[in-house]
Design a protein around this motif. Structure first.
Motif, PDB file in Angstrom:
ATOM      1  N   GLU A 143     -22.682  29.613 -24.383  1.00 28.70           N
ATOM      2  CA  GLU A 143     -22.068  29.217 -23.114  1.00 28.70           C
ATOM      3  C   GLU A 143     -21.509  27.802 -23.205  1.00 28.70           C
ATOM      4  O   GLU A 143     -20.423  27.512 -22.694  1.00 28.70           O
ATOM      5  N   SER A 179     -25.406  24.612 -16.443  1.00 20.43           N
ATOM      6  CA  SER A 179     -25.849  24.769 -15.059  1.00 20.43           C
ATOM      7  C   SER A 179     -25.307  26.060 -14.470  1.00 20.43           C
ATOM      8  O   SER A 179     -24.315  26.620 -14.948  1.00 20.43           O
ATOM      9  N   LYS A 180     -25.963  26.543 -13.414  1.00 18.03           N
ATOM     10  CA  LYS A 180     -25.567  27.807 -12.802  1.00 18.03           C
ATOM     11  C   LYS A 180     -24.110  27.799 -12.342  1.00 18.03           C
ATOM     12  O   LYS A 180     -23.404  28.796 -12.474  1.00 18.03           O
ATOM     13  N   ASP A 181     -23.682  26.666 -11.792  1.00 18.96           N
ATOM     14  CA  ASP A 181     -22.304  26.590 -11.301  1.00 18.96           C
ATOM     15  C   ASP A 181     -21.324  26.185 -12.396  1.00 18.96           C
ATOM     16  O   ASP A 181     -20.128  26.001 -12.126  1.00 18.96           O
ATOM     17  N   ARG A 182     -21.826  26.036 -13.620  1.00 20.00           N
ATOM     18  CA  ARG A 182     -21.009  25.739 -14.798  1.00 20.00           C
ATOM     19  C   ARG A 182     -20.248  24.416 -14.654  1.00 20.00           C
ATOM     20  O   ARG A 182     -19.205  24.225 -15.272  1.00 20.00           O
ATOM     21  N   ARG A 242     -28.091  23.799 -22.374  1.00 21.08           N
ATOM     22  CA  ARG A 242     -28.238  24.536 -21.118  1.00 21.08           C
ATOM     23  C   ARG A 242     -27.020  24.260 -20.253  1.00 21.08           C
ATOM     24  O   ARG A 242     -26.593  23.122 -20.106  1.00 21.08           O
ATOM     25  N   GLU A 278     -34.104  33.470 -14.279  1.00 22.67           N
ATOM     26  CA  GLU A 278     -32.690  33.120 -14.381  1.00 22.67           C
ATOM     27  C   GLU A 278     -32.088  33.787 -15.611  1.00 22.67           C
ATOM     28  O   GLU A 278     -32.792  34.214 -16.525  1.00 22.67           O
ATOM     29  N   GLU A 279     -30.769  33.881 -15.633  1.00 19.32           N
ATOM     30  CA  GLU A 279     -30.030  34.409 -16.799  1.00 19.32           C
ATOM     31  C   GLU A 279     -30.626  35.711 -17.316  1.00 19.32           C
ATOM     32  O   GLU A 279     -31.000  35.814 -18.486  1.00 19.32           O
ATOM     33  N   HIS A 293     -27.383  30.003 -24.355  1.00 18.82           N
ATOM     34  CA  HIS A 293     -26.873  28.782 -23.746  1.00 18.82           C
ATOM     35  C   HIS A 293     -25.988  28.001 -24.709  1.00 18.82           C
ATOM     36  O   HIS A 293     -25.043  27.323 -24.272  1.00 18.82           O
TER      37      HIS A 293
END
Length: 340
Positions: A113, A140-143, A138, A71-72, A110
């Protein structure tokens, strides 16, 4: 075969990885005889595991490894890693240095982010939590959610492998509102894992009030955990004093120290006495439960005593002495119960 042996020698010292790194890395070899130079590392981060694949060149073991990130992938440019440029296959620490630098970059990514959302509340919460030592973020992928894990330093002295920071408080923020985060406690596996499981079972986190923020909530959770550990140590000390006074126990709770049983043999009577220590001992006194043996009627009969003289201000030896007196006072009633 020679190349494989060279690679294996390059990997010597990886056994020390667990103690060198600040986190319990797990390094596993990908079982493929055609490519004996592939590994996977799993690192706990923010209450989940981050997996990275390590690719060595079996033809050139001295070349630094390449990485595949699940990921990332854009969190780091490998060319920017100073540890890659200082790769030394003769030094067992060299791969650990890469892991540390990668994990540091992953955490910074992260954190950045988490701080990128426009909500003033989220900005405040993230910026103050970022000041807490060891805090991990952290997104999440869908923010839609932000996770933040804060290590809590709780001393468990006199326990195996005294744990400081082995327990974590996780906040989960929904990026759409960011008002009241979800909260939960977690801990690493280890010698004290069962102890924490038992201590936390049935204990609720402190109440979150409307004027509260995460940085003010953390001390409340720490105080709660300290109280739980303090009370557990009181129960442990009392358990040890009971064993010292009455000898070997039939059984006792070696994690929470809430119950211990002894078998007593007096003239014309044999009975089992169980001492139950409440969670908030010594604020509340132990309960004495006795049962004569053998059982004649096929149904166990017991006597319970929780009203004998007791004071939380007494020393443990004095508490044990009073329990002994209470047991002696119960002998005649136990005999009657045994003969019914």
């Amino acid at each position: 075969l020679k190349r494989i042996m060279e690679i294996e020698r390059t990997y010597q010292g990886y056994g020390t990885l667990l103690s060198i790194a600040g986190k319990p890395f797990k390094l596993t070899k990908i079982e493929d005889l055609r490519t004996p130079d592939r590994f996977t590392i799993r690192i706990p981060y923010c209450l989940r595991s981050v997996s990275w694949h390590i690719l060595f060149n079996s033809d050139e073991p001295t070349i630094p490894p390449d990485f595949i990130f699940e990921e990332e992938e854009d969190f780091i440019n490998l060319a920017d890693l100073s540890s890659i440029h200082h790769w030394d296959p003769s030094n067992p620490q060299t791969l650990t240095d890469i892991f540390k630098e990668l994990l540091h970059a992953y955490g910074l990514y992260h954190r950045k982010e988490a701080l990128s959302f426009p909500s003033e509340r989220l900005q405040f919460e993230m910026s103050t939590l970022a000041e807490v030592a060891g805090a991990e973020f952290r997104v999440s992928k869908d923010r839609t959610e932000i996770y933040c894990c804060v290590p809590l330093s709780v001393e468990t002295s006199n326990q195996p492998d005294s744990s400081v920071g082995s327990i974590q408080l996780q906040f989960t923020f929904r990026t759409q509102d960011g008002r009241i985060p979800d909260k939960r406690l977690s801990h690493h596996s280890g010698p004290n894992a069962t102890m924490w499981d038992n201590l936390l079972q049935g204990n609720k986190l402190p109440i979150w009030t409307s004027d509260m923020c995460c940085i003010n909530y953390i001390p409340l959770v720490k105080d709660m955990l300290k109280d739980l550990v303090r009370d557990m140590m009181h129960r442990r000390n009392m358990t040890m004093h009971l064993i010292e006074a009455f000898g070997s126990a039939l059984e006792y709770d070696g994690y929470n120290y809430q119950k211990i049983s002894f078998c007593f043999d007096v003239p014309n009577l044999c009975f089992v006495a169980t001492f139950s220590l409440p969670m908030d001992f010594p604020s509340k006194q132990p309960t004495i439960t006795v049962a004569p043996v053998p059982i004649k009627t096929g149904k166990e009969k017991t006597l319970v005593n929780n009203s004998y003289p007791f004071s939380p201000r007494w020393t443990f030896p004095e508490m044990v002495r009073r329990i002994r007196v209470a047991l002696l006072d119960m002998i005649s009633d136990i005999k009657k119960l045994a003969n019914e």
